[in-house]
Scaffold this motif. Structure first.
Motif: not given
Length: 143
Positions: A72-79, A82-87
């Motif tokens: 799956r792909l999870d949304e990851v919000i950095g410090q 910014i929205r990033r993609c967690g593979i």
């Protein structure tokens, strides 16, 4: 169900597939529910195709040597907000036939027809050839 597509990504900081496996094991120590995750800046537009059976193919020292199934792909919000993609990937690392690959930034899509095959049963645990030798053999179609 959509046809699947794969990703190919440089395995930065790893000298071998064993390094990748060790790094992932250490990250998940003590958590039985932990799954490997690679965070990337861009979100793949072909998400449905990736999670329909795709894998992340790892480039180690100039050649694709392994893959992990994408779950799956999870949304990851950095410090930084910014929205990033967690593979998120399966724990099992499948060693593949060697496929030379030039350096690139980020990730690239990889069609199933262009993906290297998994190593046959019984060869997964073999000591890997040096990357340069393995790449040269693959270039001439021997490995």
């Amino acid at each position: 169900m959509p046809q699947h597509v794969n990703l190919v990504k440089l395995c930065v900081g790893c000298e071998s597939v064993d390094d990748l496996a060790r790094f992932q094991r250490e990250r998940g120590m003590g958590d039985p529910d932990w799954l490997p995750r690679h965070v990337t800046r861009m979100w793949p537009k072909r998400e449905a195709e990736l999670v329909a059976g795709g894998s992340l193919y790892w480039v180690v020292k100039g050649a694709i040597l392994a893959r992990q199934r994408i779950l799956r792909l999870d949304e990851v919000i950095g410090q930084d907000g910014i929205r990033r993609c967690g593979i998120v990937m399966a724990r099992e690392i499948h060693r593949t036939q060697t496929a030379p690959r030039r350096a690139f930034q980020g990730w690239r899509y990889l069609a199933p027809a262009d993906a290297p095959a998994d190593l046959p049963p019984g060869r997964e645990g073999e000591e890997a050839l040096p990357a340069e030798l393995s790449s040269k053999l693959a270039e001439i179609g021997i490995f």
